[in-house]
Design an enzyme around this catalytic site. Structure first.
Site, PDB file in Angstrom:
ATOM      1  N   THR A   1     -26.614  87.587  55.498  1.00  0.00           N
ATOM      2  CA  THR A   1     -27.250  87.527  56.812  1.00  0.00           C
ATOM      3  C   THR A   1     -28.734  87.638  56.940  1.00  0.00           C
ATOM      4  O   THR A   1     -29.406  88.399  56.262  1.00  0.00           O
ATOM      5  CB  THR A   1     -26.686  88.637  57.731  1.00  0.00           C
ATOM      6  OG1 THR A   1     -25.290  88.579  57.675  1.00  0.00           O
ATOM      7  CG2 THR A   1     -27.121  88.450  59.153  1.00  0.00           C
TER       8      THR A   1
ATOM      9  N   ASP B   1     -28.151  83.568  61.348  1.00  0.00           N
ATOM     10  CA  ASP B   1     -27.639  82.460  60.535  1.00  0.00           C
ATOM     11  C   ASP B   1     -26.118  82.469  60.647  1.00  0.00           C
ATOM     12  O   ASP B   1     -25.568  83.241  61.430  1.00  0.00           O
ATOM     13  CB  ASP B   1     -28.100  82.620  59.083  1.00  0.00           C
ATOM     14  CG  ASP B   1     -27.328  83.727  58.380  1.00  0.00           C
ATOM     15  OD1 ASP B   1     -26.688  83.440  57.356  1.00  0.00           O
ATOM     16  OD2 ASP B   1     -27.343  84.867  58.882  1.00  0.00           O
TER      17      ASP B   1
ATOM     18  N   ARG C   1     -23.751  82.217  57.740  1.00  0.00           N
ATOM     19  CA  ARG C   1     -23.022  82.259  56.465  1.00  0.00           C
ATOM     20  C   ARG C   1     -22.377  83.619  56.274  1.00  0.00           C
ATOM     21  O   ARG C   1     -23.012  84.649  56.450  1.00  0.00           O
ATOM     22  CB  ARG C   1     -23.984  81.979  55.304  1.00  0.00           C
ATOM     23  CG  ARG C   1     -23.338  82.169  53.922  1.00  0.00           C
ATOM     24  CD  ARG C   1     -24.314  81.899  52.808  1.00  0.00           C
ATOM     25  NE  ARG C   1     -24.620  80.490  52.670  1.00  0.00           N
ATOM     26  CZ  ARG C   1     -25.427  80.002  51.721  1.00  0.00           C
ATOM     27  NH1 ARG C   1     -26.004  80.816  50.873  1.00  0.00           N
ATOM     28  NH2 ARG C   1     -25.664  78.711  51.648  1.00  0.00           N
TER      29      ARG C   1
ATOM     30  N   LYS D   1     -22.273  85.327  64.455  1.00  0.00           N
ATOM     31  CA  LYS D   1     -22.774  86.687  64.249  1.00  0.00           C
ATOM     32  C   LYS D   1     -23.383  87.290  65.505  1.00  0.00           C
ATOM     33  O   LYS D   1     -23.771  88.454  65.497  1.00  0.00           O
ATOM     34  CB  LYS D   1     -23.832  86.692  63.145  1.00  0.00           C
ATOM     35  CG  LYS D   1     -23.264  86.167  61.841  1.00  0.00           C
ATOM     36  CD  LYS D   1     -24.204  86.350  60.699  1.00  0.00           C
ATOM     37  CE  LYS D   1     -23.689  85.589  59.493  1.00  0.00           C
ATOM     38  NZ  LYS D   1     -24.577  85.684  58.352  1.00  0.00           N
TER      39      LYS D   1
ATOM     40  N   GLY E   1     -23.860  93.196  57.740  1.00  0.00           N
ATOM     41  CA  GLY E   1     -23.102  94.206  57.014  1.00  0.00           C
ATOM     42  C   GLY E   1     -21.680  93.707  56.816  1.00  0.00           C
ATOM     43  O   GLY E   1     -21.434  92.522  56.699  1.00  0.00           O
TER      44      GLY E   1
ATOM     45  N   SER F   1     -29.871  90.863  54.672  1.00  0.00           N
ATOM     46  CA  SER F   1     -30.481  90.617  53.365  1.00  0.00           C
ATOM     47  C   SER F   1     -31.675  89.674  53.486  1.00  0.00           C
ATOM     48  O   SER F   1     -32.584  89.700  52.658  1.00  0.00           O
ATOM     49  CB  SER F   1     -29.442  90.037  52.404  1.00  0.00           C
ATOM     50  OG  SER F   1     -28.891  88.869  52.968  1.00  0.00           O
TER      51      SER F   1
ATOM     52  N   ASP G   1     -33.002  83.199  51.002  1.00  0.00           N
ATOM     53  CA  ASP G   1     -32.082  84.288  50.681  1.00  0.00           C
ATOM     54  C   ASP G   1     -30.708  83.694  50.397  1.00  0.00           C
ATOM     55  O   ASP G   1     -30.207  82.875  51.165  1.00  0.00           O
ATOM     56  CB  ASP G   1     -32.017  85.268  51.866  1.00  0.00           C
ATOM     57  CG  ASP G   1     -30.974  86.332  51.651  1.00  0.00           C
ATOM     58  OD1 ASP G   1     -30.240  86.625  52.602  1.00  0.00           O
ATOM     59  OD2 ASP G   1     -30.905  86.873  50.528  1.00  0.00           O
TER      60      ASP G   1
ATOM     61  N   SER H   1     -27.825  84.290  53.047  1.00  0.00           N
ATOM     62  CA  SER H   1     -27.880  83.629  54.361  1.00  0.00           C
ATOM     63  C   SER H   1     -27.893  82.136  54.154  1.00  0.00           C
ATOM     64  O   SER H   1     -28.388  81.640  53.139  1.00  0.00           O
ATOM     65  CB  SER H   1     -29.146  84.012  55.122  1.00  0.00           C
ATOM     66  OG  SER H   1     -29.395  85.376  55.010  1.00  0.00           O
TER      67      SER H   1
END
Lengths: 273, 235
Positions: free
Chosen positions: A40, A56, A58, A72, A86, A168, A205, A208
């Site tokens: 995320t 995002d 994913r 999300k 999380g 992240s 990242d 994500s």
């Protein structure tokens, strides 16, 4: 249902009875199952008319992408939304529970919910579970006292900020915010900044990826822009086409068109429940 | 009353097979302010008298008709505080149902769960039955529905019903006036006329309360001005 006069709250909390067994298993080489996390990038910012939230799409299970287009940004109240990073199950469960509590509160008071109410209910719950409920949230909304944006950490601490990132990909997104954010941005500037920040997380990242969801909340109105940007389109068309290897003789070609799928259109809005 | 020897404990049947406390609860309901409900072809209307104990009471703060979910409303006859407790419990049950099944609770389910709560209080130690009868009005996939729930926990679906002080006159009036193909507006007029029958004093938007739900499936309580408009149409 209990027959007692007084409403005793149910015995909640986690039961740690199996911890010793799990310890023994891991010492003997049995790996615990990995759970689905939302690696995320989630962001939020305050602009001149209200709050913009972005995320995002994913969801990962260790090194595997288990959902390429998950949601999300969770509904809390008609004027409050919450992004969650999380463990996916924890963020879902916690936001649904607090959304339910806010609805009951609205019935009893007859008033619109305030962002600080959602904030306090969430942080109380997370603190009670001492960080074992792994939910890092960005909570934003507009109420009678104005626009508000908060971050909530899994252990129950909170921050109140003009712009915030979690997950992240938060460092990648924060880098974009720190250089481009200014107070009193317009709606278009705000959405562009949020999209840039999320895309920075998507491309830099591993946790994500996929698409960008945006939610714009202003006084008396909210716009949930699901899949506002699709920077990672699905393009798996084999340019050579499909055919049999050369040695195989084709005896019969029969094309059966699939039945058209029936679209069930339910009345009412999809997001607000 | 010959059953008075058996009226000390709620959980004891009397020789005639009645639970005397529930009979007393129904009496409490029968001395409460009149309320009624009418199911129309495209909606439901519920209404009640709002007689305040004195002119000094701020009538805007008194709300006898309450919302349980966006598409279910409820009115009562009997003891106000008991009603508040039931409304709180019902709202919570509706939310829990929604959390579990992700669909808005059907009217029959909510009525069943509320009735179950009321029945519990007729079979437990140290508690008394609720002194209210409820009229639950809702609109879901099965169309418009009207239910009455009694202190014993029994519930019935009605096309039109009344409870409280003037119940026999009101029901007779409704029996004469009710038609199966009534529209919601006609039902509101009929409700007002029924309330007017037994009303002492001058009826106005400030001393009655009306709640309606139409095919938009959104329950709402009418404002005093809207009630005054309907009153003028009736005259």
């Amino acid at each position: 249902m209990s027959k007692s006069m007084v409403d005793v709250p149910p015995k909640g909390g986690f039961s740690f009875d199996l911890c010793k067994r799990n310890d023994m298993l891991s010492r003997n080489g049995v790996k615990p199952p990995s759970y689905r996390k939302t690696g995320t990038t989630i962001v939020g910012m305050i602009f001149q008319d209200g709050v913009i939230l972005g995320a995002d799409t994913r969801a990962t299970e260790g090194p595997i992408v288990c959902d390429k287009n998950c949601e999300k940004i969770h509904y809390m109240a008609p004027n409050i939304y919450c992004c969650g990073a999380g463990t996916a199950a924890d963020t879902e469960a916690v936001t649904e529970m607090v959304s339910s509590q806010l609805q009951l509160h609205r019935y009893h008071t007859g008033r619109e919910s305030r962002v600080v109410t959602a904030l306090t209910l969430l942080k109380k719950h997370l603190f009670n579970y001492q960080g074992h409920v792994s939910a890092a949230l960005v909570l934003g909304g507009v109420d009678v006292t104005g626009p508000h944006l908060h971050t909530i950490y899994p252990h129950g601490s909170t921050d109140t900020l003009p712009f915030a990132t979690m997950g992240s990909g938060s460092l990648a997104a924060m880098a974009v915010f720190e250089s481009e954010y200014k107070e009193g941005m317009t709606r278009e500037e705000g959405i562009k900044l949020v999209c840039d920040a999320i895309q920075s997380g998507i491309f830099n990242d591993l946790g994500s990826g996929s698409n960008v969801d945006v939610c714009v909340i202003t006084k008396g109105q909210k716009e949930y822009l699901r899949n506002h940007l699709l920077p990672n389109p699905y393009s798996y068309i084999n340019p050579k086409g499909y055919g049999f290897p050369k040695k195989i003789e084709v005896l019969l070609t029969k094309i059966t068109p699939l039945r058209e799928q029936v679209h069930v259109i339910e009345g009412g809005e999809a997001m607000e429940e | 009353m010959g059953d008075s020897q058996y009226s000390f404990s709620l959980t004891t049947f009397s020789p005639s097979g009645k639970l005397v406390q529930i009979e007393h609860a129904l009496t409490a309901v029968g001395s409460g302010q009149t309320s009624l409900g009418i199911k129309a072809a495209n909606g439901v209307v519920i209404a009640t008298e709002k007689k305040l104990p004195s002119i000094l009471v701020d009538e805007a703060s008194v709300q006898k008709i309450q919302l349980l979910t966006p598409n279910i409303g409820v009115v009562y006859s009997g003891m106000g505080p008991d009603f508040r407790v039931l409304v709180r419990k019902s709202r919570k049950q509706a939310e829990q149902y929604h959390r579990l099944y992700k669909e808005p609770i059907p009217v029959t389910q909510l009525v069943r769960e509320t009735a179950a709560v009321m029945q519990e209080f007729t079979q437990s130690g140290g508690v008394r039955p609720f002194g209210v009868s409820l009229l639950v009005a809702g609109f879901d996939d099965k169309g418009p529905q009207l239910y009455q729930v009694d202190p014993s926990g029994s519930y019935f679906s009605w096309k039109a019903s009344a409870m409280g002080k003037n119940v026999s006159n009101a029901k007779a009036f409704l029996e004469k006036r009710y038609t199966d193909d009534m529209e919601l507006d006609d039902a509101v007029h009929t409700a007002i006329l029924t309330l007017k029958e037994g009303f002492e004093g001058q009826i106005s938007g400030k001393n009655i309360e009306i709640g309606i739900i139409g095919s938009d499936k959104k329950f709402r309580v009418l404002a005093p001005e809207e009630i005054d408009d309907y009153l003028r149409e009736v005259e």
